[in-house]
Design an enzyme around this catalytic site. Structure first.
Site, PDB file in Angstrom:
ATOM      1  N   PHE A 101       0.806  -1.231   0.000  1.00 35.25           N
ATOM      2  CA  PHE A 101       0.000   0.000   0.000  1.00 35.25           C
ATOM      3  C   PHE A 101       0.834   1.274   0.000  1.00 35.25           C
ATOM      4  CE2 PHE A 101      -0.166   2.604   3.849  1.00 35.25           C
ATOM      5  CZ  PHE A 101       0.595   1.863   4.735  1.00 35.25           C
ATOM      6  N   LYS A 102       2.129   1.170   0.341  1.00 37.24           N
ATOM      7  CA  LYS A 102       2.983   2.355   0.354  1.00 37.24           C
ATOM      8  C   LYS A 102       3.001   3.064  -1.004  1.00 37.24           C
ATOM      9  CE  LYS A 102       4.761   1.448   4.557  1.00 37.24           C
ATOM     10  NZ  LYS A 102       4.185   0.148   4.948  1.00 37.24           N
ATOM     11  N   ASP A 103       2.754   2.300  -2.068  1.00 37.57           N
ATOM     12  CA  ASP A 103       2.728   2.896  -3.403  1.00 37.57           C
ATOM     13  C   ASP A 103       1.626   3.946  -3.550  1.00 37.57           C
ATOM     14  OD1 ASP A 103       4.849   1.372  -4.512  1.00 37.57           O
ATOM     15  OD2 ASP A 103       3.503  -0.312  -4.881  1.00 37.57           O
TER      16      ASP A 103
END
Ligand SMILES: *Cc1c(COP(=O)(O)O)cnc(C)c1O
Length: 497
Positions: free
Chosen positions: A109-111
């Site tokens: 999810f960091k993207d």
């Protein structure tokens, strides 16, 4: 929108907050007030695609960024994702949904934020007339590092230095980082755990001397960690978007409340959900799910944050954290925005290793948050049973969130007065990013090699394997340096030359 520090009187514009990463007084930047999303705006969002929804949310914090340009940057960022929707909401059964946030270039999810941060930073420098080169200094428990490297690769005027705990990341995460392309990147392993790594990096941010030395070389420091408000803001958007998807698909009526369960480490993702609620999103309960490293569970249930505890390496390594940085932003709100009190608590955390909140604050927390944790056995069982029941392979981080969500659902079921609310579990990583742990959870067997793990999970689940992970197998290792935490700054100076 102006920003203020959680520890003092320092203020900043949105651009300054992003470029500086954190306040010089050691605090984190927070908006001076929560901008609201009216019901009418929420209604308008229903007909928008994801980048438009995100632009509406981000525009409220970054008013000085040109709206059209911001939307263009968001389109470009999310254009690098697999599929049309970067944050699809998947229905599992009535009342249970997964918000899949792992379709970006690095499969976690960091993207969602780190594909957008480069624009926020570059534009921020333009708006501020900054000519210096920017060094994005990042401590990572595995996923932030790769997403930052990928997001900033070969960006003009920016260098990225990533430090990760030598023994604290999965093999796949290590491979992803150490094979990174780009001329402006550096990846270094640090002896110790993530907290050792994060503390050492934060120390550089706070050190006048370090900043001066970098300045002499024409370099300004910034951060890609979730202490940077530019990381947080794009994460708020997907909570709004998930809500819109629930309404447009007829699952809920506009205005009905929804619960979110979030696998939590540094408290960045769930804090974004809290911000969404404060902006007006109809959120019921936020479920803070921890793994065996459960300092947050204790905090929400007892009102004491105590970092003096054993550190465990788990099968959800991106959550192996004892000191959750972003909790400071919640504490600030909880104290009625009392910067002196927040500073005092943070000081107590670093000197005495803990702090205690007031009973009325604890009560107030319980109105919005429920906290629980999953042991390693709980996680394995949850991933296994979820696949058995729904033919869907959860990654081990998402498995933690699912386990705790179920505990919460049982508790609510006992309460005859509680109305039923949909539960959205936030899926933070692709199962293929943690193939050995996921394969073990699905079958009870070990697999020595990550790529073999990927193949076998694919055979069992038929879920599509991300190309970026497959490709890792043939990429040469570029980065092999290992240092102790006190040598991080020397590495930084080496890197910037
Ligand atoms: C970073 C991460 C988390 C924890 O998110 P925080 O914002 O640090 O709380 C959970 N799952 C995965 C897969 C992650 O990469």
């Amino acid at each position: 929108m102006r920003f203020i520090s959680t520890r003092g009187s320092e203020t900043a514009t949105g651009a300054e907050a992003v470029v500086r990463g954190m306040a010089a007084d050691g605090g984190l930047f927070v908006p001076e007030r929560f901008p609201s999303v009216t019901e009418e705006e929420l209604g308008q969002m229903l007909g928008m695609d994801y980048p438009e929804r995100a632009a509406l949310i981000l525009g409220k914090y970054f008013e000085e960024y040109p709206a059209e340009e911001l939307l263009g940057a968001l389109r470009a960022a999310y254009g690098t994702f697999d599929g049309d929707d970067p944050a699809p909401l998947v229905k599992i059964e009535d009342g249970l949904f997964l918000l899949e946030l792992f379709h970006g270039p690095t499969c976690a999810f960091k993207d969602m934020a780190l594909t957008v941060l480069p624009y926020l930073l570059r534009k921020g420098c333009d708006l501020l007339g900054i000519k210096e080169e920017i060094l994005v200094l990042t401590a990572t428990s595995g996923d932030t590092g790769k997403a930052a490297l990928e997001g900033f690769m070969d960006a003009k005027g920016v260098k990225v230095a990533v430090f990760y705990p030598e023994e604290g990341v999965s093999k796949m995460q290590k491979l992803q980082m150490c094979t990174q392309d780009g001329e402006n990147v550096s990846v270094v392993a640090v002896k110790g755990n993530f907290d050792d790594c994060q503390s050492a990096v934060k120390k550089i941010f706070r050190s006048e001397e370090c900043r001066e030395k970098l300045k002499e070389k024409g370099i300004l420091l910034s951060s890609a960690n979730s202490i940077n408000f530019g990381r947080l803001a794009p994460q708020i958007a997907y909570y709004f978007s998930a809500y819109c998807d629930l309404v447009t698909s007829g699952q809920i009526a506009m205005g009905a409340k929804v619960d979110f369960s979030v696998p939590t480490g540094n408290f960045g993702n769930i804090l974004a959900a809290y911000y969404a609620k404060r902006m007006g999103l109809p959120v019921g309960t936020l479920i803070c799910a921890s793994n065996h490293n459960n300092a947050l569970t204790d905090f929400f249930n007892k009102g004491i944050y105590d970092r003096k505890r054993s550190f465990y390496r788990t099968m959800s390594p991106s959550m192996d954290i004892l000191i959750s940085s972003n909790l400071e932003r919640l504490l600030f709100e909880l104290s009625g925005r009392d910067a002196a009190l927040t500073a005092e608590r943070m000081k107590s955390l670093s000197s005495a290793g803990k702090y205690t909140i007031r009973p009325e604050e604890l009560k107030q927390l319980a109105e919005t948050f429920y906290a629980g944790f999953a042991s390693e056995e709980d996680t394995v069982e949850c991933v296994y049973e979820f696949f058995e029941d729904f033919n869907y392979p959860l990654d081990t981080h998402t498995g933690v969130a699912m386990h705790v969500a179920r505990g919460y659902a049982r508790k609510r079921a006992e309460d005859v007065n509680a109305e039923s609310r949909p539960m959205v579990v936030v899926a933070t990583a692709s199962p293929y990013k943690f193939p050995q742990a996921v394969y073990y959870a699905l079958t009870g067997n070990d697999v020595k090699d990550s790529f073999k793990g990927i193949k076998r999970i694919h055979l069992i689940t038929a879920m599509k394997v991300p190309e970026s992970l497959k490709a890792l197998r043939y990429k040469p290792l570029r980065f092999k340096t290992v240092v102790s935490p006190d040598k991080i700054f020397d590495e930084v100076m080496n890197f910037v030359g």
